[in-house]
Design an enzyme around this catalytic site. Structure first.
Site, PDB file in Angstrom:
ATOM      1  N   GLY A 186       0.779  -1.236   0.000  1.00 57.26           N
ATOM      2  CA  GLY A 186       0.000   0.000   0.000  1.00 57.26           C
ATOM      3  C   GLY A 186       0.809   1.284   0.000  1.00 57.26           C
ATOM      4  O   GLY A 186       0.332   2.321  -0.449  1.00 57.26           O
TER       5      GLY A 186
ATOM      6  N   ASP B 103       0.849   3.344   4.541  1.00 55.32           N
ATOM      7  CA  ASP B 103      -0.233   3.957   3.771  1.00 55.32           C
ATOM      8  C   ASP B 103      -1.295   4.524   4.703  1.00 55.32           C
ATOM      9  O   ASP B 103      -1.740   5.651   4.550  1.00 55.32           O
ATOM     10  CB  ASP B 103      -0.852   2.968   2.773  1.00 55.32           C
ATOM     11  CG  ASP B 103      -1.272   1.637   3.405  1.00 55.32           C
ATOM     12  OD1 ASP B 103      -1.038   1.430   4.616  1.00 55.32           O
ATOM     13  OD2 ASP B 103      -1.833   0.799   2.675  1.00 55.32           O
TER      14      ASP B 103
ATOM     15  N   ASP C  84      -4.953   2.382  10.902  1.00 60.43           N
ATOM     16  CA  ASP C  84      -6.386   2.169  11.101  1.00 60.43           C
ATOM     17  C   ASP C  84      -6.591   1.721  12.556  1.00 60.43           C
ATOM     18  O   ASP C  84      -6.643   2.561  13.459  1.00 60.43           O
ATOM     19  CB  ASP C  84      -6.835   1.111  10.079  1.00 60.43           C
ATOM     20  CG  ASP C  84      -8.322   0.846  10.084  1.00 60.43           C
ATOM     21  OD1 ASP C  84      -9.092   1.756  10.428  1.00 60.43           O
ATOM     22  OD2 ASP C  84      -8.720  -0.269   9.720  1.00 60.43           O
TER      23      ASP C  84
ATOM     24  N   GLY D  32      -4.377   0.296  14.286  1.00 62.52           N
ATOM     25  CA  GLY D  32      -3.075   0.439  14.950  1.00 62.52           C
ATOM     26  C   GLY D  32      -2.436  -0.907  15.246  1.00 62.52           C
ATOM     27  O   GLY D  32      -1.302  -0.987  15.708  1.00 62.52           O
ATOM     28  N   ASN D  33      -3.168  -1.948  14.916  1.00 62.99           N
ATOM     29  CA  ASN D  33      -2.706  -3.309  15.183  1.00 62.99           C
ATOM     30  C   ASN D  33      -1.354  -3.615  14.521  1.00 62.99           C
ATOM     31  O   ASN D  33      -0.424  -4.104  15.171  1.00 62.99           O
ATOM     32  CB  ASN D  33      -3.790  -4.282  14.691  1.00 62.99           C
ATOM     33  CG  ASN D  33      -3.485  -5.706  15.060  1.00 62.99           C
ATOM     34  OD1 ASN D  33      -3.118  -5.987  16.191  1.00 62.99           O
ATOM     35  ND2 ASN D  33      -3.629  -6.603  14.109  1.00 62.99           N
TER      36      ASN D  33
ATOM     37  N   LEU E  72       1.109  -1.625  13.339  1.00 65.54           N
ATOM     38  CA  LEU E  72       2.275  -0.905  13.858  1.00 65.54           C
ATOM     39  C   LEU E  72       2.556  -1.234  15.320  1.00 65.54           C
ATOM     40  O   LEU E  72       3.720  -1.265  15.729  1.00 65.54           O
ATOM     41  CB  LEU E  72       2.080   0.601  13.688  1.00 65.54           C
ATOM     42  CG  LEU E  72       2.348   1.126  12.278  1.00 65.54           C
ATOM     43  CD1 LEU E  72       2.036   2.607  12.202  1.00 65.54           C
ATOM     44  CD2 LEU E  72       3.789   0.862  11.847  1.00 65.54           C
TER      45      LEU E  72
ATOM     46  N   LYS F 195      -6.772   7.053  10.470  1.00 64.57           N
ATOM     47  CA  LYS F 195      -8.196   6.975  10.837  1.00 64.57           C
ATOM     48  C   LYS F 195      -8.272   6.860  12.347  1.00 64.57           C
ATOM     49  O   LYS F 195      -8.436   5.762  12.878  1.00 64.57           O
ATOM     50  CB  LYS F 195      -8.809   5.696  10.233  1.00 64.57           C
ATOM     51  CG  LYS F 195      -9.405   5.821   8.870  1.00 64.57           C
ATOM     52  CD  LYS F 195     -10.272   4.582   8.594  1.00 64.57           C
ATOM     53  CE  LYS F 195      -9.824   3.850   7.364  1.00 64.57           C
ATOM     54  NZ  LYS F 195     -10.577   2.605   7.117  1.00 64.57           N
TER      55      LYS F 195
ATOM     56  N   ASP G 274      -5.708  -0.570  -1.460  1.00 72.35           N
ATOM     57  CA  ASP G 274      -6.503  -1.519  -2.246  1.00 72.35           C
ATOM     58  C   ASP G 274      -7.762  -1.987  -1.543  1.00 72.35           C
ATOM     59  O   ASP G 274      -7.903  -1.869  -0.321  1.00 72.35           O
ATOM     60  CB  ASP G 274      -5.670  -2.772  -2.541  1.00 72.35           C
ATOM     61  CG  ASP G 274      -5.519  -3.656  -1.293  1.00 72.35           C
ATOM     62  OD1 ASP G 274      -5.046  -3.145  -0.254  1.00 72.35           O
ATOM     63  OD2 ASP G 274      -5.911  -4.838  -1.338  1.00 72.35           O
TER      64      ASP G 274
ATOM     65  N   ARG H 151      -5.462   0.105  -6.654  1.00 67.97           N
ATOM     66  CA  ARG H 151      -4.225   0.722  -6.131  1.00 67.97           C
ATOM     67  C   ARG H 151      -3.724   1.862  -7.010  1.00 67.97           C
ATOM     68  O   ARG H 151      -3.121   2.808  -6.530  1.00 67.97           O
ATOM     69  CB  ARG H 151      -3.110  -0.321  -6.022  1.00 67.97           C
ATOM     70  CG  ARG H 151      -3.294  -1.336  -4.912  1.00 67.97           C
ATOM     71  CD  ARG H 151      -1.971  -2.061  -4.671  1.00 67.97           C
ATOM     72  NE  ARG H 151      -2.145  -3.294  -3.939  1.00 67.97           N
ATOM     73  CZ  ARG H 151      -2.219  -3.398  -2.606  1.00 67.97           C
ATOM     74  NH1 ARG H 151      -2.136  -2.317  -1.871  1.00 67.97           N
ATOM     75  NH2 ARG H 151      -2.360  -4.562  -2.020  1.00 67.97           N
TER      76      ARG H 151
HETATM   77  P1  IMP Z   1      -4.205  -1.454  11.069  1.00 59.84           P
HETATM   78  O1  IMP Z   1      -3.297  -2.597  11.431  1.00 59.84           O
HETATM   79  O2  IMP Z   1      -5.634  -1.730  11.406  1.00 59.84           O
HETATM   80  O3  IMP Z   1      -3.740  -0.110  11.553  1.00 59.84           O
HETATM   81  O4  IMP Z   1      -4.276  -1.406   9.495  1.00 59.84           O
HETATM   82  C1  IMP Z   1      -3.206  -1.176   8.696  1.00 59.84           C
HETATM   83  C2  IMP Z   1      -3.438  -1.738   7.302  1.00 59.84           C
HETATM   84  O5  IMP Z   1      -4.807  -2.029   7.021  1.00 59.84           O
HETATM   85  C3  IMP Z   1      -3.046  -0.721   6.274  1.00 59.84           C
HETATM   86  O6  IMP Z   1      -1.659  -0.763   6.018  1.00 59.84           O
HETATM   87  C4  IMP Z   1      -3.908  -1.099   5.095  1.00 59.84           C
HETATM   88  O7  IMP Z   1      -3.255  -2.071   4.298  1.00 59.84           O
HETATM   89  C5  IMP Z   1      -5.157  -1.696   5.690  1.00 59.84           C
HETATM   90  N1  IMP Z   1      -6.261  -0.713   5.715  1.00 59.84           N
HETATM   91  C6  IMP Z   1      -6.828  -0.141   6.785  1.00 59.84           C
HETATM   92  N2  IMP Z   1      -7.802   0.713   6.447  1.00 59.84           N
HETATM   93  C7  IMP Z   1      -7.867   0.685   5.095  1.00 59.84           C
HETATM   94  C8  IMP Z   1      -8.683   1.374   4.128  1.00 59.84           C
HETATM   95  O8  IMP Z   1      -9.556   2.215   4.421  1.00 59.84           O
HETATM   96  N3  IMP Z   1      -8.427   1.072   2.831  1.00 59.84           N
HETATM   97  C9  IMP Z   1      -7.489   0.174   2.434  1.00 59.84           C
HETATM   98  N4  IMP Z   1      -6.698  -0.481   3.294  1.00 59.84           N
HETATM   99  C10 IMP Z   1      -6.892  -0.237   4.629  1.00 59.84           C
HETATM  100 MG    MG Z   2      -4.254  -3.671   2.043  1.00 61.03          MG
END
Ligand code: IMP
Ligand code: MG
Length: 175
Positions: free
Chosen positions: A43, A99, A102, A104-105, A107, A130, A158, A164
């Site tokens: 991403g 990218d 979301d 935070g899981n 990172l 977000k 994506d 993408r």
């Molecule tokens: P987290 O681990 O929930 O913070 O999510 C991180 C990953 O989820 C990002 O690097 C994206 O690949 C994917 N992701 C989260 N939200 C979106 C979205 O709105 N569109 C596309 N990919 C997302």
């Molecule tokens: Mg993705």
């Protein structure tokens, strides 16, 4: 490229201007240093390239692919390393390029793992954030845009590997 189920959230011009600003700030903060960008595949590819072209300190790249998502839009909670870094990061100034943050899981699991490898510094730069969706606390050092709780695609992001290459960030409407 026009899709009826996608509405523009952040235009090409807005992306361009904000990436300029982020690159200026990063170049200022790392003055006199060499910076290692860790691009989180897939991403972050467009963001990483556009940002790197505008950074004025010497830059090295490495790539990592992690996944906490299957084909759905919800995080599974597990972090799978699909591609490891090519080189050690010990002693490097490391900037992780994401990218979107979301839940935070991703990172919150990745950062402690990379910290154990003893980089000289470790920071995070994300194009999108977000904050409403956060369940795992993550410290973001550079953020392009805070966005509402919507599923977005384009500029690298994506949905099931599609969209993408859209040059803007758009909200994907599922109905
Ligand atoms: P987290 O681990 O929930 O913070 O999510 C991180 C990953 O989820 C990002 O690097 C994206 O690949 C994917 N992701 C989260 N939200 C979106 C979205 O709105 N569109 C596309 N990919 C997302
Ligand atoms: Mg993705």
């Amino acid at each position: 490229m026009d899709y009826q189920n996608i509405s523009v959230l952040i235009s090409q011009e807005e992306l361009d201007n904000r990436i300029d600003e982020l690159a200026q700030q990063i170049s200022h903060d790392y003055q006199g240093e060499t910076l290692k960008l860790i691009c989180i595949l897939k991403g972050s590819i467009f963001f990483c390239c556009e940002l790197a072209k505008r950074i004025t300190v010497p830059v090295m790249f490495d790539f990592m692919q992690v996944s906490s998502y299957g084909k759905s839009t919800e995080s599974s909670g597990h972090l799978i390393i699909k591609k490891e870094l090519d080189e050690p990061i010990k002693g490097d100034h490391v900037l992780i390029i994401e990218d979107i943050v979301d839940s935070g899981n991703t990172l919150s699991k990745l950062l402690p793992m990379l910290k154990e490898r003893e980089p000289k510094s470790l920071k995070v730069c994300t194009l999108l954030d977000k904050p409403e969706r956060r369940t795992a606390p993550v410290e973001v050092d550079y953020n392009g845009f805070c966005i509402p709780d919507e599923f977005v695609v384009g500029f690298g992001l994506d949905y099931s590997q599609n969209y993408r290459n859209l040059p803007y960030v758009g909200v994907l409407h599922f109905d």
